[in-house]
Each structure stands twice: as structure tokens, then as C-alpha cells.
Enzyme design. Structure first.
Site, mmCIF file in Angstrom:
data_model
loop_
_atom_site.group_PDB
_atom_site.id
_atom_site.type_symbol
_atom_site.label_atom_id
_atom_site.label_comp_id
_atom_site.label_asym_id
_atom_site.label_seq_id
_atom_site.Cartn_x
_atom_site.Cartn_y
_atom_site.Cartn_z
ATOM 1 N N GLU A 1 55.946 35.740 49.703
ATOM 2 C CA GLU A 1 54.727 36.070 50.294
ATOM 3 C C GLU A 1 54.997 35.648 51.717
ATOM 4 O O GLU A 1 54.443 34.180 51.730
ATOM 5 C CB GLU A 1 53.251 35.767 49.649
ATOM 6 C CG GLU A 1 53.380 37.008 48.240
ATOM 7 C CD GLU A 1 52.115 36.414 47.220
ATOM 8 O OE1 GLU A 1 51.389 35.097 48.116
ATOM 9 O OE2 GLU A 1 52.037 36.599 45.972
ATOM 10 N N HIS B 1 48.495 40.537 47.710
ATOM 11 C CA HIS B 1 47.389 39.173 47.217
ATOM 12 C C HIS B 1 46.269 39.063 47.461
ATOM 13 O O HIS B 1 45.489 38.330 48.143
ATOM 14 C CB HIS B 1 48.436 37.818 48.083
ATOM 15 C CG HIS B 1 47.841 36.272 46.719
ATOM 16 N ND1 HIS B 1 48.660 35.587 46.207
ATOM 17 C CD2 HIS B 1 46.452 36.428 46.281
ATOM 18 C CE1 HIS B 1 48.232 34.864 45.365
ATOM 19 N NE2 HIS B 1 47.198 35.855 45.138
ATOM 20 N N ARG C 1 51.387 35.507 39.051
ATOM 21 C CA ARG C 1 52.280 35.783 40.456
ATOM 22 C C ARG C 1 53.351 35.866 40.375
ATOM 23 O O ARG C 1 53.636 35.957 39.684
ATOM 24 C CB ARG C 1 52.715 33.319 40.184
ATOM 25 C CG ARG C 1 51.404 32.484 40.199
ATOM 26 C CD ARG C 1 50.921 32.558 42.119
ATOM 27 N NE ARG C 1 50.022 31.445 42.498
ATOM 28 C CZ ARG C 1 48.561 32.011 42.587
ATOM 29 N NH1 ARG C 1 48.163 32.562 42.776
ATOM 30 N NH2 ARG C 1 47.397 31.043 43.073
HETATM 31 P P1 NAD Z 1 44.239 30.551 33.423
HETATM 32 O O1 NAD Z 1 44.920 28.358 33.571
HETATM 33 O O2 NAD Z 1 42.014 30.333 32.764
HETATM 34 O O3 NAD Z 1 44.791 31.377 32.348
HETATM 35 C C1 NAD Z 1 45.956 30.794 31.992
HETATM 36 C C2 NAD Z 1 45.999 31.408 30.617
HETATM 37 O O4 NAD Z 1 47.831 31.064 30.211
HETATM 38 C C3 NAD Z 1 45.964 29.609 29.284
HETATM 39 O O5 NAD Z 1 45.329 30.300 28.686
HETATM 40 C C4 NAD Z 1 47.151 29.333 29.684
HETATM 41 O O6 NAD Z 1 47.283 29.032 27.961
HETATM 42 C C5 NAD Z 1 47.998 30.506 29.585
HETATM 43 N N1 NAD Z 1 49.788 30.304 28.729
HETATM 44 C C6 NAD Z 1 50.158 29.390 29.456
HETATM 45 N N2 NAD Z 1 51.493 29.364 29.540
HETATM 46 C C7 NAD Z 1 51.736 30.720 28.777
HETATM 47 C C8 NAD Z 1 52.756 31.099 28.383
HETATM 48 N N3 NAD Z 1 53.951 31.009 28.394
HETATM 49 N N4 NAD Z 1 52.904 32.670 27.455
HETATM 50 C C9 NAD Z 1 51.836 32.576 27.377
HETATM 51 N N5 NAD Z 1 50.334 32.547 28.206
HETATM 52 C C10 NAD Z 1 50.624 30.793 28.510
HETATM 53 O O7 NAD Z 1 43.602 30.739 34.421
HETATM 54 P P2 NAD Z 1 43.211 31.898 35.326
HETATM 55 O O8 NAD Z 1 42.002 31.231 36.169
HETATM 56 O O9 NAD Z 1 42.898 33.013 33.945
HETATM 57 O O10 NAD Z 1 44.440 32.244 36.310
HETATM 58 C C11 NAD Z 1 45.810 33.011 36.125
HETATM 59 C C12 NAD Z 1 46.824 33.153 36.979
HETATM 60 O O11 NAD Z 1 46.514 34.185 38.126
HETATM 61 C C13 NAD Z 1 46.513 32.011 37.702
HETATM 62 O O12 NAD Z 1 47.035 30.584 37.825
HETATM 63 C C14 NAD Z 1 47.097 32.514 39.006
HETATM 64 O O13 NAD Z 1 48.049 31.744 39.591
HETATM 65 C C15 NAD Z 1 46.631 33.700 39.071
HETATM 66 N N6 NAD Z 1 45.235 34.343 40.001
HETATM 67 C C16 NAD Z 1 45.951 35.150 41.089
HETATM 68 C C17 NAD Z 1 45.144 35.817 41.663
HETATM 69 C C18 NAD Z 1 44.898 36.373 42.455
HETATM 70 O O14 NAD Z 1 44.701 36.839 43.768
HETATM 71 N N7 NAD Z 1 45.750 37.084 42.832
HETATM 72 C C19 NAD Z 1 44.046 34.908 42.212
HETATM 73 C C20 NAD Z 1 43.009 34.324 40.625
HETATM 74 C C21 NAD Z 1 44.223 33.680 40.609
#
Ligand code: NAD
Length: 324
Positions: free
Chosen positions: A265, A284, A236
Site C-alpha cells: 500500500e 484502505h 490486511r
Molecule cells: P480484533 O482483535 O478485535 O479481532 C480479530 C479477531 O481475529 C479475534 O477475535 C481473533 O481471535 C481472530 N483471529 C486471530 N487469529 C485468527 C485465525 N488464525 N483465524 C481466525 N480468527 C483469528 O480486531 P478488529 O478490531 O476486529 O479488527 C480486525 C482487523 O481489521 C485489524 O487487525 C486490522 O488489521 C483490520 N482493520 C482494517 C481497517 C481498514 O480500514 N480497512 C480498519 C480497522 C481494522
């Protein structure tokens, strides 16, 4: 006139059903479906008043929207990041929020790796040069032998680690909420944040946006990075302090950045990041593949069917709503 007893579902997500007719067909077996294209936030406030369920993309579903949703029982988020939905407000009103964990994780992980390779070889710039009649070469760098730092080891982060397996890289991971053994199992090394930033050649962000991760990568953290390092963001926009990143790229504290997400965005055309030549920007787009969309659509549709059949959906983002 015969009145239907079927629940009414509104699709405001721009991509739901576009690439998977089957998902719309599933919805039609148990509900009346309306697909609405929404341009402004205030239209959503009006729309929600008349529906039992909505399917949303990145649209803002805040407390005001939820307070107006007098008959709404379920919000299905077409995607994973649920920071656009006020979960607390939904839960208070007993509204179930579902989402689609892992449905697009492989697409985003592949895209993050594509961005790494593209920024290290400046492929978009070479493409533009060649298209415009140029024949200049740009010195690039191999990924082999480098250290990749992964911040956030959830669905996407761990897939990035796994997919990097064939590239002969050292992988560091920072995620305070994951057991070190889980990180080691994939062949990666658990690390503290500052250590990862100081030693990685590539840093790729895969955390959810939370109050704790907002501006996680700020001026101070960017200063820790190597001047030869690249920063990749497919998580994000607000995980990075964009003003600080601009300074870091302009003053060459780091070598470059590849960004799919932004604090605002669509990106403001006046965003100073767009004036730099050591970046790659995309709109995105990381999750936007046919396969991911089909998986996402079906997960939403099946969970809505479960819900309106009186069952508990599988992918509930606010399970506390079920605690009496
Ligand atoms: P997820 O919830 O499976 O993983 C997120 C990870 O971040 C978790 O393991 C959590 O423990 C960790 N985390 C939380 N706080 C933290 C911190 N302070 N420091 C380090 N790690 C921390 O989510 P995911 O499916 O892997 O997706 C991650 C993010 O990617 C989503 O939340 C979304 O915002 C983004 N995303 C973007 C797109 C895109 O098109 N660009 C698409 C899908 C997801």
C-alpha cells in the site's frame, strides 16, 4: 530563555487532529505538540530521537526506529492494526504502546457490508457505465437467503454479524480463539475454516495480520470456495495471497472480490488485480469516517494525558510492559 518541562509529543499520523480539534487541545494542556508530515521512512528514524511520545498511523515503527528513540516513552497508534509496530522491541525498551480498539469497528463493519452489496450488484461498474453515457444493466444477486462466512470474530467481525441481522442470511463464523457460545449468542454458527469456505456465498475477512493469518487465504483455500462466491477483505492485504487471488479471479474459481487492503500500500499501479473486471478496489478507506476519527483521536489524546499524568492508559497494546 524559559525551558518547558512539558513532555514533547509528535504527531506523524496523517489523520490525527484533522477532524477533531478537541483532541489537539487536550494534548496542548499537558504537552508541547508538533505535527509533522512524513514522506519517507528514514525521516521517522530522525524524528523519534527528540520526542517523549508519538502518535502514528500506518507508518513503520520497527526495531531500528525504536532503537533511535532515545527518550521515547509512549507510542500511540491512531487505529487498531498494530502490525506496523515492533511491539517486542518497544516492550524491551519499556515503551508503552497504546491503540484504539473498537473506535472504528462500526465504520469498518458497515463498509464490509457496503462492499458485499456493491460487488453483488456491481454498483461501481454501473455508475461508471452510466456516467459515460451507457444504459446497460448488469444482472446481480440478492443477499437475502445467502450464507455469509465471517473469518475473525473480534470487534469488527461480530459487528458485521450483528448488522447483517436484518438481511435474512445464514452466518458462519470461523475464529478458533472465540468461545462457540459467543458466536451462537449473536445468532451465528461456529464453523471450521474449510467448511466455511466450501459453503459460504460471501466470505468476509476480519482477522488481525499475524504470522498465523499471513496468506491464510491461499491457492488451496481459494480452490475450496464456490465458483459463485465473493471474497471481501477489509482486514490486511497479506491475509490473502494476492498472486493466488489473481489466478482465482482470472480463472473464475470465484465470482469476485472486493478489497480495501493490499499486500503493498498504496497499491502498485502495475498490480495485475487492477486489470480484472470482477473486483472492487478501494484505498484502505473502511475506517475513514468522521465518527470513527473523532473517537480514535479522543482515545489517543485521553490515553496520552493519563500516561503523562502518571496513570496507566486504558488501551495498552503491550500490557507486559507494566509487569516488573
Ligand atoms: P480484533 O482483535 O478485535 O479481532 C480479530 C479477531 O481475529 C479475534 O477475535 C481473533 O481471535 C481472530 N483471529 C486471530 N487469529 C485468527 C485465525 N488464525 N483465524 C481466525 N480468527 C483469528 O480486531 P478488529 O478490531 O476486529 O479488527 C480486525 C482487523 O481489521 C485489524 O487487525 C486490522 O488489521 C483490520 N482493520 C482494517 C481497517 C481498514 O480500514 N480497512 C480498519 C480497522 C481494522
Amino acid at each position: 530563555m524559559e525551558m518547558s518541562n512539558k513532555p514533547k509529543i509528535c504527531v506523524i499520523s496523517k489523520s490525527f487532529g484533522q477532524y477533531c480539534r478537541e483532541a489537539l487541545e487536550i494534548l496542548k494542556t499537558f504537552s508541547e505538540v508538533e505535527v509533522k508530515s512524513v514522506k519517507e521512512y528514514k525521516e521517522i528514524v530522525d524524528i523519534v530521537k527528540n520526542f517523549d511520545g508519538i502518535i502514528v498511523g500506518n507508518e513503520k515503527i520497527n526495531r531500528e526506529v525504536i532503537n533511535n528513540a532515545v527518550r521515547l516513552k509512549i507510542i500511540a497508534r491512531h487505529g487498531v492494526g498494530i502490525d506496523n509496530i515492533d511491539i517486542e522491541a518497544a516492550t524491551e525498551k519499556g515503551i508503552v504502546v497504546t491503540y484504539t480498539p473498537q473506535a472504528n469497528s462500526d465504520s469498518v463493519a458497515e463498509y464490509a457490508i457496503a462492499l458485499i452489496l456493491n460487488i453483488m450488484r456491481m454498483i461501481p461498474k454501473l455508475h461508471n457505465l452510466t456516467i459515460n453515457g451507457g444504459w446497460n444493466r448488469i444482472l446481480g444477486y440478492e443477499l437475502m437467503g445467502k450464507t455469509v462466512g465471517i473469518i475473525g470474530f473480534g470487534g469488527i467481525g461480530r459487528r458485521v454479524a450483528k448488522k447483517l441481522g436484518g438481511f435474512d442470511v445464514k452466518i458462519l463464523v470461523y475464529d478458533p480463539y472465540v468461545k462457540e457460545d459467543d458466536i451462537r449468542k449473536i445468532g451465528a454458527i461456529p464453523s471450521k475454516l474449510d467448511e466455511l469456505l466450501k459453503t459460504s456465498d460471501i466470505v468476509t475477512l476480519h482477522v488481525a495480520l499475524t504470522p498465523e493469518t499471513k496468506h491464510l487465504i491461499n491457492r488451496e483455500k481459494l480452490k475450496l470456495m464456490k465458483s459463485t462466491a465473493y471474497l471481501i477483505n477489509t482486514s490486511r492485504g497479506a491475509v490473502i495471497d494476492e498472486k493466488a487471488l489473481y489466478e482465482a479471479l482470472k480463472k473464475k474459481w470465484i465470482a469476485g472480490a472486493a478489497l480495501d487492503v493490499f499486500e503493498e500500500e498504496p497499491i502498485n499501479p502495475k498490480n495485475p488485480l487492477l486489470t480484472l473486471d470482477n473486483i472492487i478496489v478501494t484505498p484502505h478507506n473502511a475506517n475513514f469516517t468522521l465518527e470513527a476519527l473523532q473517537r480514535t483521536d479522543l482515545m489517543n489524546a485521553e490515553d496520552l494525558r493519563r500516561f503523562f499524568n502518571g496513570q496507566r492508559p486504558i488501551y495498552v497494546a503491550n500490557p507486559q510492559v507494566y509487569v516488573k
